[in-house]
Write an enzyme that holds these catalytic residues in place. Structure first.
Site, PDB file in Angstrom:
ATOM      1  N   GLY A   1       0.827  -1.207   0.000  1.00  0.00           N
ATOM      2  CA  GLY A   1       0.000   0.000   0.000  1.00  0.00           C
ATOM      3  C   GLY A   1       0.861   1.257   0.000  1.00  0.00           C
ATOM      4  O   GLY A   1       0.614   2.191  -0.772  1.00  0.00           O
TER       5      GLY A   1
ATOM      6  N   CYS B   1       4.707 -11.355   8.087  1.00  0.00           N
ATOM      7  CA  CYS B   1       5.342 -10.150   7.559  1.00  0.00           C
ATOM      8  C   CYS B   1       4.787  -8.910   8.277  1.00  0.00           C
ATOM      9  O   CYS B   1       4.476  -8.957   9.475  1.00  0.00           O
ATOM     10  CB  CYS B   1       5.178 -10.065   6.049  1.00  0.00           C
ATOM     11  SG  CYS B   1       6.252  -8.806   5.312  1.00  0.00           S
TER      12      CYS B   1
ATOM     13  N   ASP C   1       0.400  -8.505  -1.822  1.00  0.00           N
ATOM     14  CA  ASP C   1       1.164  -7.656  -2.751  1.00  0.00           C
ATOM     15  C   ASP C   1       0.464  -7.621  -4.100  1.00  0.00           C
ATOM     16  O   ASP C   1       0.389  -6.582  -4.747  1.00  0.00           O
ATOM     17  CB  ASP C   1       2.598  -8.167  -2.883  1.00  0.00           C
ATOM     18  CG  ASP C   1       3.395  -7.824  -1.633  1.00  0.00           C
ATOM     19  OD1 ASP C   1       3.352  -8.599  -0.665  1.00  0.00           O
ATOM     20  OD2 ASP C   1       4.002  -6.728  -1.611  1.00  0.00           O
TER      21      ASP C   1
HETATM   22  P1  RI2 Z   1       0.309  -3.588   3.239  1.00  0.00           P
HETATM   23  C1  RI2 Z   1       4.738  -6.375   2.086  1.00  0.00           C
HETATM   24  O1  RI2 Z   1       5.801  -6.495   1.198  1.00  0.00           O
HETATM   25  C2  RI2 Z   1       4.280  -7.696   2.654  1.00  0.00           C
HETATM   26  O2  RI2 Z   1       4.362  -8.772   1.744  1.00  0.00           O
HETATM   27  C3  RI2 Z   1       2.872  -7.368   3.057  1.00  0.00           C
HETATM   28  O3  RI2 Z   1       2.062  -8.500   3.262  1.00  0.00           O
HETATM   29  C4  RI2 Z   1       2.431  -6.559   1.839  1.00  0.00           C
HETATM   30  O4  RI2 Z   1       3.577  -5.783   1.486  1.00  0.00           O
HETATM   31  C5  RI2 Z   1       1.225  -5.710   2.039  1.00  0.00           C
HETATM   32  O5  RI2 Z   1       1.467  -4.632   2.888  1.00  0.00           O
HETATM   33  P2  RI2 Z   1       7.288  -5.856   1.499  1.00  0.00           P
HETATM   34  O6  RI2 Z   1       7.244  -4.449   0.959  1.00  0.00           O
HETATM   35  O7  RI2 Z   1      -0.063  -2.866   2.006  1.00  0.00           O
HETATM   36  O8  RI2 Z   1       7.611  -5.923   2.953  1.00  0.00           O
HETATM   37  O9  RI2 Z   1      -0.837  -4.385   3.826  1.00  0.00           O
HETATM   38  O10 RI2 Z   1       8.212  -6.732   0.668  1.00  0.00           O
HETATM   39  O11 RI2 Z   1       0.955  -2.674   4.278  1.00  0.00           O
END
Ligand code: RI2
Length: 308
Positions: free
Chosen positions: A21, A127, A196
């Site tokens: 997001g 995560c 994602d």
């Molecule tokens: P929100 C993150 O990716 C995680 O995989 C998490 O589940 C996803 O983004 C969604 O995050 P990374 O940037 O939008 O840590 O729910 O590789 O915050």
């Protein structure tokens, strides 16, 4: 090139800005600022510079389609415009709208998702998903007595961020290592994770290890929920495109000199959870089944991409 675009792309790449997001809002914001501060008046040049800005932003991280959607929502309609002034206004408005709608979507998902959490539930999350955490925090604020187990999420250890977020809310929180997922799943009532990317056939692409949570949840008959705004649905998969799974540098996994030079390190940072392991997708348009993603996508994005 616009310095803010370059800096934003760099911050997304090195993960100082992370989470599907947040990177979407950062990408949209960078396009808005690019347009706002654009000084020239030549529309052809503006288009060239905009294309380059879009490319720089989209090249920063390949997997989360939220970034693609955030950037494309911000440039929507520019092809029909022939004056830089009008383009400036349109892109700024688009970008602001995307960011506002994105923040609103997270609030709506928190409200919908919290209803799936019952008093006494024990929940696992993986995560650091701001959306999954919003759902859990909302249930806690409603006075539901809940316990949350958060995985460490090697190698980047986003789980440390998650337990801090949850503890700040006053939620009963336990950190576990990733390998403890199957053992601990027996104690869980529900799993809530973020997204994602979600494909047109309802598969989830999320932080590496998510599919192991899903498998263990399936085995233990634990409900597995995905908290996802619809701009994490990939219109590109509608026209058959595959989702590229990002692989990051080995330095995230091992320290220099720790292993022989002959040993290779493979560090994929996302995996794929098939639709059949997902109990429901909690989105701002409601709680939907993975099988309904196609319909939602068609309504949101149309079928334009199918023609390309
Ligand atoms: P929100 C993150 O990716 C995680 O995989 C998490 O589940 C996803 O983004 C969604 O995050 P990374 O940037 O939008 O840590 O729910 O590789 O915050």
């Amino acid at each position: 090139m616009d310095q803010n675009v370059v800096t934003t792309a760099q911050e997304i790449r090195d993960m100082s800005i992370r989470g599907a997001g947040r990177i979407a809002r950062a990408g949209a914001g960078a396009i808005g600022k690019f347009a706002e501060s654009y000084s020239g008046n030549d529309m052809a040049q503006f288009r060239k510079d905009l294309d380059e800005a879009v490319k720089i932003l989209l090249d920063s991280r390949p997997t989360a389609v939220s970034l693609w959607n955030g950037v494309h929502a911000s440039i929507k309609g520019v092809e029909d415009i022939d004056k830089v002034d009008d383009a400036r206004e349109l892109l700024t408005r688009n970008s602001n709208e995307f960011i506002a709608e994105s923040n609103e979507a997270v609030k709506t998902i928190a409200r919908i998702g919290a209803k799936r959490i019952e008093d006494g539930d024990t929940i696992m999350t993986h995560c650091n998903s701001s959306v999954a955490i919003s759902v859990i925090a909302q249930a806690h604020r409603q006075g539901k007595d809940i316990k949350v187990y958060a995985t460490e999420s090697r190698p980047w250890r986003q789980g440390i961020l998650t337990v801090n977020d949850l503890a700040k809310e006053g939620i009963d929180t336990t950190l576990i290592i990733d390998s403890a997922v199957r053992l601990m799943m027996k104690k869980m009532d529900k799993v809530f994770v973020g997204a994602d990317t979600i494909t047109s056939h309802g598969a989830l692409i999320n932080k590496i290890g998510t599919s192991q949570l899903a498998l263990a949840a399936h085995e233990a008959r634990v409900q597995f929920y995905v908290c996802s705004e619809t701009y994490k649905f990939s219109p590109l998969t509608l026209s058959g495109d595959m989702v590229k799974i990002e692989e990051r540098d080995m330095s995230e996994v091992v320290r220099p000199g720790e292993i022989p030079d002959s040993v290779k390190v493979c560090n994929p940072v996302f995996d794929v959870t098939p639709a059949e392991y997902i109990s429901g997708i909690i989105s701002e348009v409601g709680l939907i089944s993975p099988g309904s993603v196609y319909d939602v996508m068609q309504r949101k994005f149309g079928t334009e991409l199918l023609k390309e």
